[in-house]
Design an enzyme around this catalytic site. Structure first.
Site, PDB file in Angstrom:
ATOM      1  N   ARG A   1      -5.118 -19.318  59.195  1.00  0.00           N
ATOM      2  CA  ARG A   1      -4.970 -20.534  60.161  1.00  0.00           C
ATOM      3  C   ARG A   1      -4.714 -19.777  61.425  1.00  0.00           C
ATOM      4  O   ARG A   1      -5.290 -19.935  62.423  1.00  0.00           O
ATOM      5  CB  ARG A   1      -3.791 -20.850  59.558  1.00  0.00           C
ATOM      6  CG  ARG A   1      -3.569 -22.129  58.364  1.00  0.00           C
ATOM      7  CD  ARG A   1      -2.504 -22.688  58.200  1.00  0.00           C
ATOM      8  NE  ARG A   1      -1.283 -21.909  58.009  1.00  0.00           N
ATOM      9  CZ  ARG A   1      -0.283 -22.477  57.674  1.00  0.00           C
ATOM     10  NH1 ARG A   1      -0.077 -23.926  57.757  1.00  0.00           N
ATOM     11  NH2 ARG A   1       0.888 -21.896  57.879  1.00  0.00           N
TER      12      ARG A   1
ATOM     13  N   TYR B   1       2.686 -57.108  46.189  1.00  0.00           N
ATOM     14  CA  TYR B   1       1.237 -57.257  46.758  1.00  0.00           C
ATOM     15  C   TYR B   1       0.152 -56.887  45.828  1.00  0.00           C
ATOM     16  O   TYR B   1       0.469 -55.804  44.997  1.00  0.00           O
ATOM     17  CB  TYR B   1       0.992 -56.538  48.032  1.00  0.00           C
ATOM     18  CG  TYR B   1       1.656 -57.012  49.472  1.00  0.00           C
ATOM     19  CD1 TYR B   1       1.148 -57.974  49.876  1.00  0.00           C
ATOM     20  CD2 TYR B   1       2.816 -56.183  49.891  1.00  0.00           C
ATOM     21  CE1 TYR B   1       1.949 -58.608  51.011  1.00  0.00           C
ATOM     22  CE2 TYR B   1       3.573 -56.744  51.090  1.00  0.00           C
ATOM     23  CZ  TYR B   1       3.169 -57.925  51.564  1.00  0.00           C
ATOM     24  OH  TYR B   1       3.607 -58.442  52.724  1.00  0.00           O
TER      25      TYR B   1
ATOM     26  N   MET C   1       6.470 -52.475  52.951  1.00  0.00           N
ATOM     27  CA  MET C   1       6.868 -51.805  54.103  1.00  0.00           C
ATOM     28  C   MET C   1       8.510 -51.579  54.074  1.00  0.00           C
ATOM     29  O   MET C   1       8.704 -50.420  54.471  1.00  0.00           O
ATOM     30  CB  MET C   1       6.547 -52.356  55.696  1.00  0.00           C
ATOM     31  CG  MET C   1       7.085 -51.912  56.743  1.00  0.00           C
ATOM     32  SD  MET C   1       6.380 -52.537  58.261  1.00  0.00           S
ATOM     33  CE  MET C   1       4.727 -52.345  58.297  1.00  0.00           C
TER      34      MET C   1
ATOM     35  N   LYS D   1      12.417 -25.833  61.166  1.00  0.00           N
ATOM     36  CA  LYS D   1      11.685 -26.525  61.853  1.00  0.00           C
ATOM     37  C   LYS D   1      11.556 -27.993  61.343  1.00  0.00           C
ATOM     38  O   LYS D   1      12.060 -28.412  60.285  1.00  0.00           O
ATOM     39  CB  LYS D   1      10.408 -26.162  61.556  1.00  0.00           C
ATOM     40  CG  LYS D   1       9.655 -25.892  60.395  1.00  0.00           C
ATOM     41  CD  LYS D   1       8.216 -25.219  60.314  1.00  0.00           C
ATOM     42  CE  LYS D   1       7.806 -25.241  58.772  1.00  0.00           C
ATOM     43  NZ  LYS D   1       6.527 -24.484  58.460  1.00  0.00           N
TER      44      LYS D   1
END
Length: 357
Positions: free
Chosen positions: A128, A254, A302, A35
Site C-alpha cells: 500500500r 421487507y 433503516m 484514528k
C-alpha cells in the site's frame, strides 16, 4: 423526549485493554491507535482516558492529531499516512506530530527549515505505502546529505496477514524488515499491529501499534475479543418499541425474507442501518435482552430491526436490547454480516449518541 438508542463506552475497559497491549508488547512500548474517531468511540474521550498511560498516540491524518491537541493532550502523535501537503510539516513541527513518510515527494518536502521529526515507512509486502527495502539506502543517504538524518526517528512497516496464524507471510515480512533496517541500529522500529501482539514469538521491537484490540474487538481470524482476553468497550443498545405474536405462516419485514414456522413472539428494536447497524446481518444474528441471547429475524430496515423473543419471554416494550457488548461480541455480529468488527465499530453513525462511562 429523545430516542433511547445509545452506544455506551466503558472507558475502564479501554484502559484494561491498553494495559494488556503494553504487557504483550514485552520490553517495547505501545502507541495507542485512536484514528477514525477512536474507532468510533469518540477520539476526545478515548485520548483523555489513555493520556495518563500512553506517551504516543497514532492517527491516520493531521485533522485527527489536531483534535487530540484541541483536548489539551501533549503526547507526540504519529501520522500514519504522513503529510498530505507541504504545509502539514510546519504544523507537525510546531505541534509535535510525527509524520510517517512513505514516498519521495513527502521526503522532498523536508527541505523546508520547519521540518519535524519523522518515521520512514518500509514496504515489506503489504504494497500500500512505503519504500521498498532496496530503496532505503538511497533514501537515508539523501537525508544525510540534506542534514535531515538526525530527525529520522525510526522505521515502520505493516503486516498483511498477521491475523492468520497459518500464514507464513508475517514471518517473511519480519525478516525483510529486519534486514532492510539493519544498517541503522540506533533508530527505532515499529511493526506490531493488534494482531501481531497475539502471534507467539513475534518481535514487536521498540514500539507496537495496538488499534482494534484497545476497543475489545478481535484482530485475529476465528477468535472473538473476549476469547483473546479483551474487554468490550462499546455496548450498542436500543429499546424494544413494540412486541407482537407473528402467526405461523406470516412473514416479517421487507422482502418477506423470514416466515414464522409457528406462532412466534417477536419485537421491533429502534435501530437500523441508518444508525450503522449492518444491513446484511440477517436472520440468526445474535442480540441480547436482559442478559439472554436472542436472534434477529428478517431484514434490517433503516430505522428498525426485528428480533425473535422466544428465548426472552419476559421481554417487554421499553426493555433495552444489546446489539453488541458484553453478552454478544461485536465480532459475532460482524461474522454474521460478512464483515469485520472494525467496520461495525467505526460505522456507528452520529445519530447514535456516545455515552462515556
Amino acid at each position: 423526549m429523545s430516542r433511547l438508542t445509545v452506544a455506551r463506552i466503558d472507558l475502564e475497559a479501554l484502559k484494561r485493554n491498553y494495559q494488556r497491549a503494553r504487557t504483550l508488547a514485552g520490553p517495547g512500548q505501545a502507541m495507542a491507535v485512536v484514528k477514525a474517531d477512536g474507532y468510533g468511540h469518540g477520539i476526545e474521550a478515548v485520548a483523555g482516558a489513555l493520556a495518563p498511560y500512553a506517551s504516543r498516540f497514532a492517527v491516520a491524518c493531521i485533522e485527527e492529531a489536531v483534535a487530540i491537541r484541541g483536548c489539551g493532550h501533549r503526547q507526540t502523535v504519529a501520522l500514519l499516512q504522513g503529510a498530505h501537503e507541504p504545509g502539514d510539516l510546519a504544523i507537525c513541527q510546531q505541534e509535535g506530530f510525527e509524520p510517517v513518510l512513505h514516498n519521495h515527494q513527502q521526503v522532498s518536502w523536508l527541505a523546508d527549515d520547519r521540518a519535524p521529526a519523522f518515521w520512514i515507512k518500509v514496504n515489506t509486502g503489504m504494497n500500500r505505502l512505503g519504500f521498498r527495502p532496496e530503496e532505503l539506502p538511497a533514501v537515508m543517504a539523501g537525508l544525510e546529505d540534506s542534514g535531515r538524518r538526525p530527525q529520522a526517528l525510526g522505521f515502520v512497516t505493516h503486516f498483511a496477514c498477521a491475523d492468520d496464524l497459518d500464514s507464513d507471510m508475517t514471518g517473511l515480512q519480519t525478516r525483510l524488515f529486519e534486514d532492510a533496517v539493519a544498517p541503522w541500529p540506533a533508530l527505532m522500529r515499529s511493526v506490531g499491529n493488534s494482531a501481531a501482539h497475539f502471534r507467539p514469538e513475534q518481535p514487536l521491537y521498540e514500539w507496537s501499534r495496538p488499534g482494534i484490540m484497545l476497543y475489545g474487538g478481535s484482530p485475529m481470524l476465528d477468535k472473538t475479543g473476549p476469547e483473546l482476553g479483551l474487554s468490550p468497550v462499546m455496548t450498542l443498545q436500543a429499546p424494544l418499541i413494540t412486541t407482537r405474536v407473528v402467526r405461523a405462516g406470516e412473514s416479517v419485514g421487507y422482502g418477506a425474507s423470514w416466515t414464522a414456522e409457528q406462532d412466534t413472539r417477536m419485537g421491533m428494536v429502534a435501530i437500523g442501518y441508518g444508525d450503522g447497524y449492518p444491513r446484511h446481518a440477517g436472520t440468526g444474528t445474535p442480540a441480547a435482552v436482559g442478559g439472554r441471547r436472542i436472534r434477529l429475524i428478517g431484514r434490517v430496515s433503516m430505522d428498525m430491526l426485528a428480533v425473535d423473543l422466544s428465548n426472552a419471554p419476559d421481554a417487554r416494550e421499553g426493555d433495552m436490547v444489546e446489539l453488541w457488548g458484553s453478552t454478544v461480541s461485536v465480532d459475532e455480529v460482524a461474522t454474521c454480516a460478512g464483515t469485520i468488527g472494525y467496520e461495525l465499530l467505526t460505522g456507528v453513525t452520529s445519530r447514535v449518541p456516545r455515552v462515556h462511562e
